[in-house]
Design an enzyme around this catalytic site. Sequence first.
Site, short mmCIF file in Angstrom:
data_model
loop_
_atom_site.label_atom_id
_atom_site.label_comp_id
_atom_site.label_asym_id
_atom_site.label_seq_id
_atom_site.Cartn_x
_atom_site.Cartn_y
_atom_site.Cartn_z
N LYS A 69 -6.27 -9.06 0.11
CA LYS A 69 -7.07 -8.48 1.20
C LYS A 69 -8.10 -9.49 1.70
CE LYS A 69 -5.22 -5.71 2.19
NZ LYS A 69 -4.13 -4.96 1.63
N ASN A 88 13.92 -10.71 19.05
CA ASN A 88 13.17 -10.57 17.80
C ASN A 88 14.07 -11.11 16.71
OD1 ASN A 88 11.79 -9.69 15.51
ND2 ASN A 88 12.63 -7.61 15.65
N GLY A 89 13.60 -12.11 15.95
CA GLY A 89 14.41 -12.66 14.86
C GLY A 89 14.44 -14.18 14.92
N GLU A 107 -4.36 -7.53 -5.38
CA GLU A 107 -4.50 -6.86 -4.08
C GLU A 107 -5.86 -7.20 -3.45
OE1 GLU A 107 -2.85 -5.57 -1.90
OE2 GLU A 107 -4.03 -4.10 -0.81
O1 M6R Z 1 5.80 -2.80 5.67
P1 M6R Z 1 5.79 -3.33 4.27
O2 M6R Z 1 5.02 -2.46 3.33
O3 M6R Z 1 7.15 -3.63 3.74
O4 M6R Z 1 5.00 -4.71 4.37
C1 M6R Z 1 4.89 -5.54 3.25
C2 M6R Z 1 3.84 -6.59 3.47
O5 M6R Z 1 4.15 -7.38 4.59
C3 M6R Z 1 2.44 -5.98 3.67
O6 M6R Z 1 2.08 -5.17 2.60
C4 M6R Z 1 1.39 -7.11 3.81
O7 M6R Z 1 1.28 -7.81 2.62
C5 M6R Z 1 0.04 -6.52 4.24
N1 M6R Z 1 -0.43 -7.19 5.43
C6 M6R Z 1 -1.02 -6.67 3.23
O8 M6R Z 1 -2.22 -6.09 3.64
#
Ligand code: M6R
Length: 612
Positions: free
Chosen positions: A488, A98-99, A484
Amino acid sequence: MCGIVGIVGNRPVAPLIVDALKRLEYRGYDSAGVATVEARELDRRRAEGKLVNLEQRLADQPLGGHIGIGHTRWATHGAPVEVNAHPHFSDNVAVVHNGIIENFRELRDELTAQGFSFSSQTDTESVAHLVASGLKAGLSPVEAAHAAIDRLRGAFALAIVFRGEDDLIVGARSGPPLAVGLGDGEMYLGSDAVALAPFTNRIVYLEDGDRAVLRRSGFNLTDADRKAVEREVKISVGSALLADKGNHRHFMLKEIYEQPEVIGHTLSHYVDFNERRLALRDLDGAPAGIDFAKLSRLTITACGTAYLAGMVGKYWFERLARLPVDIDVASEFRYREPPLSKDGMSLFISQSGETADTLAGLSYCRSEGQAIASIVNARESTMARESHSVFPTLAGPEIGVASTKAFTCQLSVLASLAIAAGVQRGYIDQATEERLVSELAEAPRYTNEALHIEEQIEALSHRLAGKKSVLYLGRDTNYPLAMEGALKLKELSYIHAEAYAAGELKHGPIALIDDEMPVVVIAPHDRIFEKTVSNMQEVAARGGQIILITDAKGAAEVGMDEAQVIVMPDVPEIITPIAYSLPIQLLAYHTAVHMGTDVDQPRNLAKSVTVE
Ligand code: M6R
């Protein structure tokens, strides 16, 4: 991103590995694979696409062996096809990763010159050949793994098994998380404790640079300098049960419907509703020792939806507590390395607590001596462990890749923190605090009422389905909410969507408006409602198709026959962003359902973004 698993057990491990991978599929679903050692021989099964395809492959061609590794992939290097699926093999070695290995080109050239041939386009295959090259040079398996890991640059969590070794897994962490699970006569390795929950709750988290050698009888850890290290054994509270959708068609819809309840749980952690006072508590429920009065500045860092929650928070902290807030997306912040205020605090927001860019921002702020606070949903995450103060969201596991309930719970925490900051800094008196708390207490009821307009939203979503582009507009806290909404819609339906502060439209984006362009406007009847109505008039004059989300007063006053109006309950200002999240989530959800996209696992995405 990707999830990795390793098990050295005393029973056939392939089905166990698949079970663990199901819990890691949130990290990527481009392909999956398992490799085991049976009768001293390495073998593997791999399949493109989701885990069900691998399950089918294993049903057709079962894989024996009491030791093995597994992987679920989010493609970085090489297309999401079977040849690029992990585990990757070299002569006597299998690797899952992973990475990103940043120096893989240099390694590939060197290993090709040594006679190794590459069968994939991945960066990971070079790790397998590098370990094999150490074995060829006469190193033991563990020494060969160490020697290879010493050569790697980039971010990696690795699990390695060897032909002829049926009691040995080597793991390593440099960046992405990795945990060892302690069983009875079995040992486990996994990207998180939840993956290992069916097998054990005794977990040791590797620290950055750590390497692990696992055998059935136990494990040992060394740091990057190969010095033996000890790490605490923690008892994980992660559930062994796999979440299910209940009666809902998708996890996302279930999670949208859970919001009234989880917002209530989250607020109860920060608010004493009987006394109508703020009562901030930390992860363990103890009173939070945070003094906003001493802060000169708050620096918020996050990614995606969590970043947009932070943007709403900025409006609240600045308005309610007169606390200056800087906010940036983590991928910019980490390399911008801005000067940070003495007496400042850095606040990180994340559902997973494992987002690579956000964690890198956190490391930077720590190195600058800042106090570190986080708002995090996964309480056993790296972010929770690395923060001085942790403010949990009590959203429960969020399975849908599109964040919904985590977002509204983040908003609930931010509203609570901002009110507490206002009280501590002397900008909110007791009567105002009591009023605001009473208003927060209504958030579950109003979000529940907002769910009642789902049918109307579903009907309206036909107007968005199939469109090329959609604009979202809002002012004040409804501006980040518009962002947002656009995020979405993009991630779920693959329709291009943009959000603008409504007043900014005339400075360029208005050129996009024609009679093909839907424009979603989020505008409760507030002190700037009339300003937004003027912006809507400008859109209507150019033929734009307006969908207005407002309350009864706004609907009565808007006076525009051409607008489609979604009427929300009349909610107090402090909970507007929480309540208005629901129609924008439902609009994106139903548009995606009409378009026939994969709502819970949209293309190209992963729930937890552990690469930069
Ligand atoms: O796990 P996190 O809240 O750090 O993730 C951040 C973003 O990757 C996450 O909010 C992403 O934008 C979502 N898929 C949006 O719905």
